[in-house]
Each structure stands twice: as structure tokens, then as C-alpha cells.
Design a protein around this motif. Structure first.
Motif, short mmCIF file in Angstrom:
data_model
loop_
_atom_site.label_atom_id
_atom_site.label_comp_id
_atom_site.label_asym_id
_atom_site.label_seq_id
_atom_site.Cartn_x
_atom_site.Cartn_y
_atom_site.Cartn_z
N HIS A 53 0.85 -1.19 0.00
CA HIS A 53 0.00 0.00 0.00
C HIS A 53 0.89 1.24 0.00
CE1 HIS A 53 0.93 -0.46 4.26
NE2 HIS A 53 0.49 0.76 4.49
N GLU A 54 0.28 2.42 -0.10
CA GLU A 54 1.01 3.62 -0.44
C GLU A 54 1.65 4.36 0.73
OE1 GLU A 54 -3.37 5.06 -0.08
OE2 GLU A 54 -2.26 3.24 -0.55
N THR A 59 6.72 2.75 1.24
CA THR A 59 6.95 3.12 -0.17
C THR A 59 7.88 4.29 -0.39
OG1 THR A 59 5.07 4.67 -0.18
CG2 THR A 59 4.60 2.37 -0.75
N THR A 79 -2.56 2.02 -5.59
CA THR A 79 -1.28 2.31 -4.95
C THR A 79 -0.31 2.92 -5.94
OG1 THR A 79 -1.58 0.54 -3.32
CG2 THR A 79 0.67 1.31 -3.71
N LEU A 83 1.49 6.70 -5.89
CA LEU A 83 2.95 6.83 -5.93
C LEU A 83 3.42 7.59 -7.16
CD1 LEU A 83 4.10 3.29 -4.75
CD2 LEU A 83 3.86 5.38 -3.40
#
Length: 236
Positions: A53-54, A59, A79, A83
Motif C-alpha cells: 500500500h502507499e 513506499t 497504490t 505513488l
């Protein structure tokens, strides 16, 4: 033989590498290439980067890592959109099996959502390694749905004890958010109670809270329940 490296498993940054002979995949991108190099990770040998997930602790360094690995990034459509990654990307969909090089990945939905800290399309991964090992990876979720057959290695969130959260000095809105978006020791135990552990070789407990968990107790309770070897992320 499967090798699992836990490089970071906290709000400071999450990253894991699964290796099977000459093939390796990375899960999460919350540590910088420099941090990973200090831990002995050879980024050029990574065949794929999978992201759940973001949120930044999973990330933050995805774009930097992507520049250094030989493989591409794989995650949910939402996601990847958050990003802003538009190249060397591949979309994973829940319950749609995907071959990634020598690995096979079945993504599944996880529950990491409240109104203020929303993961738009969070996933966990059921992974078949080239050597036949089966890994379930689920972090930043308050529950895990479904069943997983013949799992050899579990990498499961065990973030907090509900009583410790409620007794903490955190404001109530933050306490509520933790309980809504992360798995407690009791939920973790309930999860394992309904799983078939006949093939299990190792359980890894991930993403323990610095202030709202008791690692030694968590390890002991899961070992007593499952009768399997348990490691706490970061315990060496």
C-alpha cells in the motif's frame, strides 16, 4: 532453500527480501538504497519489488529502489497511482494469481483503512517460491480474511495489545486509529487458531509497536498456541 531477510519492520521503514537460490524479490520499499546496502542487500540482484500500500513507511524509496533493481514494481492500481510511478510497473489485483519471474503471487485484500489514514487498495501476498515454499505476507491490517493452504512461512502483523493502547498516553483518536488499522496480539492468535499449520516451518511476527507491544510475551503466546517456531521481526 528459502531465505527471508527482515531489513525493517516498523513505522521507521519496512522492507523484506525473499530469496530462493538465484532469484530474489523485495517486499516493501520503506528503506533507502543506502540503508539496504549497509545491511548487505545487493539491489541489482532483486527480480521484483512488491508493495502492499502507499503509506510512506512502505513506499518512501520505491522510485529510488526501482532505479537500482533489475526487476519492476508490482502493486495495486490505486497504490501505483498514488505513488505516481508510470514506468516499469505492473498492476496486481486481489485474488488474481500472477507469475513474477520464478515466483507466483496471489494478492488478497487487507484492512488498513480509516477516514484520515486511508490505504486506497491495500494488499497482502500469498507467495509460492521457486523451491515450493508457501509464504503469507500481511502487514498493516487489522484482520486477514480467507484461508491459505500448505503455508510453510507466515509473515504476519502483530502490532499491539489492545489494553496497552488504551492505557497509553495517546489521544483517543490515535488509539482508535491504531485499533482500526493494525492487528492486535489477540487478533493474531485468533487468525492462527483457524489456520491449518500442518506444513508450517516458521512464523514471523511483524511491525510490533515500540510502546504498545510486549515482544517476549507475544512470541511466547504464539509459540504456545501454534507449537511452531516464532521469530519477532528484528530479533536476529
Amino acid at each position: 532453500m528459502l531465505d527471508i531477510k527482515i531489513l525493517g519492520s516498523s513505522s521507521k521503514g519496512n522492507c523484506y527480501v525473499l530469496s530462493d537460490g538465484g532469484s530474489s524479490i523485495m517486499l516493501e520499499a520503506g528503506l533507502s538504497p543506502r540503508q539496504l546496502a549497509k545491511q548487505g542487500v545487493k539491489l541489482s540482484a532483486i527480480d521484483a519489488l512488491l508493495v502492499t500500500h502507499e503509506h510512506g513507511d512502505h513506499t518512501k524509496y520505491a522510485s529510488d529502489i526501482l532505479l537500482s533493481i533489475r526487476g519492476d514494481i508490482w502493486s495495486s492500481d490505486e497504490t501505483l497511482k498514488v505513488l505516481g510511478i508510470n514506468r516499469r510497473k505492473h498492476v496486481l489485483k486481489a485474488l488474481r494469481e500472477q507469475r513474477i519471474g520464478k515466483w507466483v503471487v496471489l494478492p488478497f485484500e487487507t484492512i488498513h483503512d480509516d477516514q484520515k489514514v486511508r490505504a486506497r487498495e491495500a494488499l497482502g501476498f500469498f507467495i509460492l517460491a521457486p523451491g515450493g515454499e508457501r509464504i503469507v505476507f500481511a502487514t498493516d491490517t487489522n484482520w486477514i480474511r480467507g484461508n491459505f493452504p500448505k503455508v510453510t512461512h507466515w509473515m504476519i502483523e502483530c502490532n499491539h495489545d489492545v489494553a496497552l493502547v488504551r492505557q497509553s498516553s495517546y489521544p483517543k483518536f490515535l488509539q482508535d486509529r491504531i485499533l482500526k488499522t493494525h492487528m492486535s496480539i489477540d487478533s493474531c492468535k485468533a487468525f492462527f487458531e483457524r489456520m491449518d499449520l500442518s506444513y508450517t516451518k516458521q512464523i514471523y511476527l511483524l511491525h510490533l509497536s515500540d510502546s504498545n507491544s510486549e515482544p517476549n510475551r507475544f512470541k511466547r503466546e504464539i509459540e504456545e498456541l501454534t507449537q511452531k517456531s516464532v521469530r519477532i521481526a528484528g530479533d536476529g
